[in-house]
Structures are given as C-alpha cells and as structure tokens.
Design an enzyme around this catalytic site. Structure first.
Site, PDB file in Angstrom:
ATOM      1  N   GLU A 228       0.798  -1.239   0.000  1.00  0.00           N
ATOM      2  CA  GLU A 228       0.000   0.000   0.000  1.00  0.00           C
ATOM      3  C   GLU A 228       0.826   1.282   0.000  1.00  0.00           C
ATOM      4  O   GLU A 228       0.550   2.207   0.757  1.00  0.00           O
ATOM      5  CB  GLU A 228      -0.982  -0.028   1.174  1.00  0.00           C
ATOM      6  CG  GLU A 228      -1.905  -1.237   1.112  1.00  0.00           C
ATOM      7  CD  GLU A 228      -2.822  -1.378   2.332  1.00  0.00           C
ATOM      8  OE1 GLU A 228      -2.826  -0.477   3.185  1.00  0.00           O
ATOM      9  OE2 GLU A 228      -3.531  -2.390   2.417  1.00  0.00           O
TER      10      GLU A 228
ATOM     11  N   GLU B 177      -6.360 -10.419  -1.448  1.00  0.00           N
ATOM     12  CA  GLU B 177      -7.216 -10.198  -0.268  1.00  0.00           C
ATOM     13  C   GLU B 177      -8.685 -10.128  -0.675  1.00  0.00           C
ATOM     14  O   GLU B 177      -9.441  -9.283  -0.195  1.00  0.00           O
ATOM     15  CB  GLU B 177      -6.810  -8.906   0.451  1.00  0.00           C
ATOM     16  CG  GLU B 177      -5.340  -8.862   0.839  1.00  0.00           C
ATOM     17  CD  GLU B 177      -4.931  -7.641   1.657  1.00  0.00           C
ATOM     18  OE1 GLU B 177      -5.822  -6.879   2.104  1.00  0.00           O
ATOM     19  OE2 GLU B 177      -3.726  -7.450   1.844  1.00  0.00           O
TER      20      GLU B 177
HETATM   21  O1  G3I Z   1      -4.570  -7.803  18.694  1.00  0.00           O
HETATM   22  C1  G3I Z   1      -5.553  -6.947  19.279  1.00  0.00           C
HETATM   23  C2  G3I Z   1      -6.183  -7.635  20.441  1.00  0.00           C
HETATM   24  O2  G3I Z   1      -5.227  -7.833  21.446  1.00  0.00           O
HETATM   25  C3  G3I Z   1      -7.339  -6.774  20.956  1.00  0.00           C
HETATM   26  O3  G3I Z   1      -8.019  -7.461  21.946  1.00  0.00           O
HETATM   27  C4  G3I Z   1      -8.311  -6.458  19.813  1.00  0.00           C
HETATM   28  C5  G3I Z   1      -9.427  -5.523  20.279  1.00  0.00           C
HETATM   29  O4  G3I Z   1      -9.990  -4.838  19.182  1.00  0.00           O
HETATM   30  O5  G3I Z   1      -7.609  -5.828  18.791  1.00  0.00           O
HETATM   31  C6  G3I Z   1      -6.605  -6.657  18.243  1.00  0.00           C
HETATM   32  O6  G3I Z   1      -5.973  -6.061  17.145  1.00  0.00           O
HETATM   33  C7  G3I Z   1      -6.744  -5.886  15.995  1.00  0.00           C
HETATM   34  C8  G3I Z   1      -6.197  -6.806  14.894  1.00  0.00           C
HETATM   35  O7  G3I Z   1      -6.853  -6.544  13.669  1.00  0.00           O
HETATM   36  C9  G3I Z   1      -6.374  -8.302  15.207  1.00  0.00           C
HETATM   37  O8  G3I Z   1      -7.721  -8.615  15.300  1.00  0.00           O
HETATM   38  C10 G3I Z   1      -6.616  -4.446  15.571  1.00  0.00           C
HETATM   39  O9  G3I Z   1      -7.252  -3.618  16.533  1.00  0.00           O
HETATM   40  C11 G3I Z   1      -7.236  -4.237  14.208  1.00  0.00           C
HETATM   41  O10 G3I Z   1      -6.939  -2.914  13.768  1.00  0.00           O
HETATM   42  C12 G3I Z   1      -6.644  -5.214  13.229  1.00  0.00           C
HETATM   43  O11 G3I Z   1      -7.290  -5.038  11.981  1.00  0.00           O
HETATM   44  C13 G3I Z   1      -6.618  -5.598  10.871  1.00  0.00           C
HETATM   45  C14 G3I Z   1      -6.324  -4.501   9.863  1.00  0.00           C
HETATM   46  O12 G3I Z   1      -5.727  -5.078   8.715  1.00  0.00           O
HETATM   47  C15 G3I Z   1      -5.379  -3.453  10.440  1.00  0.00           C
HETATM   48  O13 G3I Z   1      -5.056  -2.504   9.483  1.00  0.00           O
HETATM   49  C16 G3I Z   1      -7.542  -6.639  10.244  1.00  0.00           C
HETATM   50  O14 G3I Z   1      -7.687  -7.742  11.148  1.00  0.00           O
HETATM   51  C17 G3I Z   1      -6.951  -7.136   8.929  1.00  0.00           C
HETATM   52  O15 G3I Z   1      -7.901  -7.913   8.255  1.00  0.00           O
HETATM   53  C18 G3I Z   1      -6.606  -5.940   8.051  1.00  0.00           C
HETATM   54  O16 G3I Z   1      -6.002  -6.433   6.886  1.00  0.00           O
HETATM   55  C19 G3I Z   1      -5.605  -5.442   5.919  1.00  0.00           C
HETATM   56  C20 G3I Z   1      -4.360  -5.980   5.236  1.00  0.00           C
HETATM   57  O17 G3I Z   1      -3.375  -6.282   6.197  1.00  0.00           O
HETATM   58  C21 G3I Z   1      -3.830  -4.976   4.214  1.00  0.00           C
HETATM   59  N1  G3I Z   1      -4.858  -4.600   3.274  1.00  0.00           N
HETATM   60  C22 G3I Z   1      -6.121  -4.150   3.836  1.00  0.00           C
HETATM   61  C23 G3I Z   1      -6.659  -5.189   4.825  1.00  0.00           C
HETATM   62  C24 G3I Z   1      -8.008  -4.778   5.372  1.00  0.00           C
HETATM   63  O18 G3I Z   1      -7.925  -3.585   6.104  1.00  0.00           O
END
Ligand code: G3I
Length: 389
Positions: free
Chosen positions: A180, A288
């Site tokens: 990105e 994705e």
């Molecule tokens: O790990 C913590 C956990 O300890 C906590 O309890 C929980 C509470 O909300 O949060 C957890 O972290 C989250 C993590 O996902 C794991 O679930 C983060 O807050 C959350 O921001 C994170 O989101 C991820 C996101 O990327 C972050 O930018 C999504 O799962 C993931 O699907 C998403 O994937 C991205 C690709 O990497 C890049 N392209 C876009 C795609 C979608 O946004």
C-alpha cells in the site's frame, strides 16, 4: 395422461436432485475446482492456525491450498520492540507450521507498510518537519515525534527484513514486500506520504525489495496494493512498477488486494484491470479478495481502505445473496480468462464471521462455515471454464 404423469414425476425428480446437488455441498472444493488454473488461498487468524476454531479449520483444510497471515507477520506483531530480543515469532512460527503440515502454499504479509508498524521504528533525534511543511504527513501514521535519520531507518528495515524473511526462507513462498505505498485519490502524487517515504525517500521501495531478495532469493516478491480496479490508482501502480523495473528492482509479482463491493465488482472491471496490469509482464496474485454487501460500502472505491469503518454500516443491500453470487461469478470469470497470469486467488478470511468486514458478509461461507449461493456460483464458473478449455 399416463405419459404426462411420468413426465411430471421426472421433472420433480430432476428439480429435487438438482436442489440436492446445489445445496451446501462442500464435498466440492474450491482448490480442486480451480486446480490446474490457480491456487486458492485464505487469510488465517490465530484461532485457525492453532486449530482452536474447529469448524473454520475443517473448512480451511477442505477448501484451500494456500494461506496468508491476516495479522501475525505484520511488524507490530512480529517485531513489537527494538533490538534482537524484540521479536515475537511464536504466532508466525505456528502459522508456518500449519501450512507445512497441510502442504499449503505459504504467503508472508507484510514486510514494509505504513500500517501496524510500531512507533519505535520511526523514532530518533531528528526534528519532524515544521507544521504546514509536510502536507498529509501527520494524518494517520500515529507518530509525530523526533525521527530516525534515513540511515537509521534503512538499517532497521534491513535488519527486520533479513531476520523475518530469513527465518522463513524456503518455507514462505511469496512475500508482500511493500504494501500500500500508492497514494489514494485523483491527485498526481504517485506515492503515499508515509513515514517510510518521508524519512527514507521514494527509494524505500527499491531498498525493501533488495533486502528481501538478499534474505530469500527464491521467494516471489510482491508489490501489493488495494483499489487497483480504479483506473487512476492502477495508472499509479503501472508508473511505479515500470520505474522499479527500469532500475532493475526485483519485484517479481503484482499483488492486487481486490476488496470489492457488489455494486462495482464485475467481469468487465476485473477483466480491464487484469488486462492493464498484465502489461507489466509479471504474475498476478489476487491477495485479499472479498466483496462487501453492506449498503455503506457501495460508494467510493478510491478512498483509503483504513478509513472505511463506515463501509459495513446500513444493513445489507437488497437481494444481497444474489448480487454477491453474480459479483463473484463475474470476477472469477475474469480470473479464469487471465489464468495464464493469475497464479493465486486468496480470500481475506475463511467465513463471514471472522472477516474484517463481517457486517458486509463479503465471503463465500457464512458465519457457520456453510457455503452461500456465491460459493455455488464460483464453482459453476470453474465448471464452465473447464468445459471451454
Ligand atoms: O490484537 C488486538 C487484540 O489484542 C485486541 O483485543 C483487539 C481488540 O480490538 O484488537 C486486536 O488487534 C486488531 C487486529 O486486527 C487483530 O484482530 C486491531 O485492533 C485491528 O486494527 C486489526 O485489523 C486488521 C487490519 O488489517 C489493520 O489494518 C484486520 O484484522 C486485517 O484484516 C486488516 O487487513 C488489511 C491488510 O493487512 C492490508 N490490506 C487491507 C486489509 C483490510 O484492512
């Protein structure tokens, strides 16, 4: 009369057997349906690769032959603190082990990204640019304090890539080396104004690929981005990759994320996107894939993906199951048409319940791992594709 009855009975029998064949029959597997065309991947979370979520694990093993780590290989998670002891390899090791045990094509995601990167990576003693001299630089990158120098940040990047890609050398077959880096919107700016770009300069991309090649010369090295169905963003991709190629930078595949929505996903738009991306002469991985069915996610496809919290609001669109099935059928028809270049199609999650866009019900399997009409539609396209081969 007698004949008529027989005919009616036959018709009823056909409808019944047809219905049985179409019903949630997951004895059909995506990975088999597309065998000899491309691999079918899925992004995994820790409850899946540690085999706690039994239903999803069974589905993953049955349907997919490639995996991507949804989060555990991102810098924030695998390298949360500075120094040699600052790594947390355990979840990533478990992820790789799961893939090896099940004979899957293992992907690494991601080495260099503006998201999910801890502040310490960018910290140093150099003052940040004065207010107003760094348009866009403060927004969304989480760190505004004194910064590392170019050399310090390059050194951290080199060590991180060598350590992480080096650890899984020969096991992780493809890396999202840079994720990105392209700017959103209609402006002329090709690159996002990330801290990587601000501190190192635009050559941070070339450097990252160089370090990745040093760490694992045999891995497929992807440049990965979203929104490439959008003409302007795609033009930026082509500009960027051509300039990297001209400099001899080892980008060896294009990753197109394909976070789509039911209103704009179609055979035509995917066909066009793939046709143009193919001019780069590189294999294409769909990295994705998901197709949002929520009303809130049907508008803009050119905005920053991280800012689309509203994209799953407003309930589902009318006739959502059919619209999702049609949209998936269209994009898979395009993948099949471009099967010589498309080597991998990865879904961003196993089922609707674990999707980052859960409310938009964007995947082929519902929250209980049951196939949706969209699954049947995709299998149907595979059959048609085989027939026309
Ligand atoms: O790990 C913590 C956990 O300890 C906590 O309890 C929980 C509470 O909300 O949060 C957890 O972290 C989250 C993590 O996902 C794991 O679930 C983060 O807050 C959350 O921001 C994170 O989101 C991820 C996101 O990327 C972050 O930018 C999504 O799962 C993931 O699907 C998403 O994937 C991205 C690709 O990497 C890049 N392209 C876009 C795609 C979608 O946004």
């Amino acid at each position: 009369m007698h004949n008529l009855n027989l005919r009616s009975l036959l018709a009823v029998a056909l409808i019944v057997t047809g219905a049985v064949a179409n019903a949630a029959d997951t004895n059909v597997a995506l990975k088999d349906a597309f065998k000899s065309r491309f691999n079918i991947g899925v992004a995994l979370n820790p409850r899946q690769f540690t085999e706690q979520d039994a239903g999803a694990v069974a589905l993953v093993k049955q349907q997919f032959n490639a995996i991507a780590p949804e989060n555990v290989m991102k810098w924030q998670l695998i390298h949360p603190r500075a120094g040699e002891d600052g790594y947390n390899f355990e979840p990533a090791d478990q992820y790789v082990k799961f893939g090896e045990k099940n004979g899957m094509y293992i992907v690494g995601h991601t080495l260099v990204w503006h998201g999910q990167t801890p502040n310490w990576v960018f910290q140093g003693t150099n003052p940040p640019p004065a207010e107003g001299q760094n348009p866009g630089g403060k927004k969304g990158f989480g760190f505004n304090g004194p910064r590392a120098s170019r050399e310090e940040l390059l050194d951290r990047m080199r060590t991180h890539i060598h350590t992480v890609a080096g650890r899984y050398k020969g096991k992780v077959k493809a890396w999202d080396v840079v994720n990105e880096a392209l700017a959103d919107g209609d402006g002329e700016e090709v690159l996002r104004n990330s801290l990587w770009r601000q501190i190192i300069g635009p050559d941070f991309i070339a450097k990252a690929f160089g370090f990745a090649q040093e760490a694992d010369p045999d891995a497929v090295l992807r440049y990965n981005d979203y929104g490439l169905e959008n003409t302007v963003k795609r033009r930026k991709l082509i500009t960027l990759v051509k300039s990297l190629q001209a400099e001899g930078v080892p980008v060896t595949a294009i990753g197109t994320q394909a976070h789509l929505n039911v209103s704009s996903a179609s055979f035509e738009s995917m066909d066009q996107a793939l046709t143009e991306m193919e001019t780069l002469g590189l294999p294409i991985h769909v990295t994705e894939l998901d197709i949002n069915s929520a009303q809130g996610g049907q508008r803009n496809t050119s905005a920053d993906i991280a800012n689309n919290a509203d994209a799953t609001k407003g309930g589902l669109v009318d006739d959502s199951a059919k619209r999702l099935a049609d949209a998936y059928a269209g994009v898979f028809r395009a993948f099949l048409k471009h099967k010589d270049q498309v080597k991998l199609v990865t879904f961003w999650g196993a089922n609707d319940a674990v999707s980052w866009r859960a409310n938009g019900k964007p995947l082929l399997f519902d929250g209980s791992n049951r196939p949706k009409p969209a699954f049947e539609a995709v299998i149907e396209e595979a059959k048609k594709g085989s027939a026309s081969k």
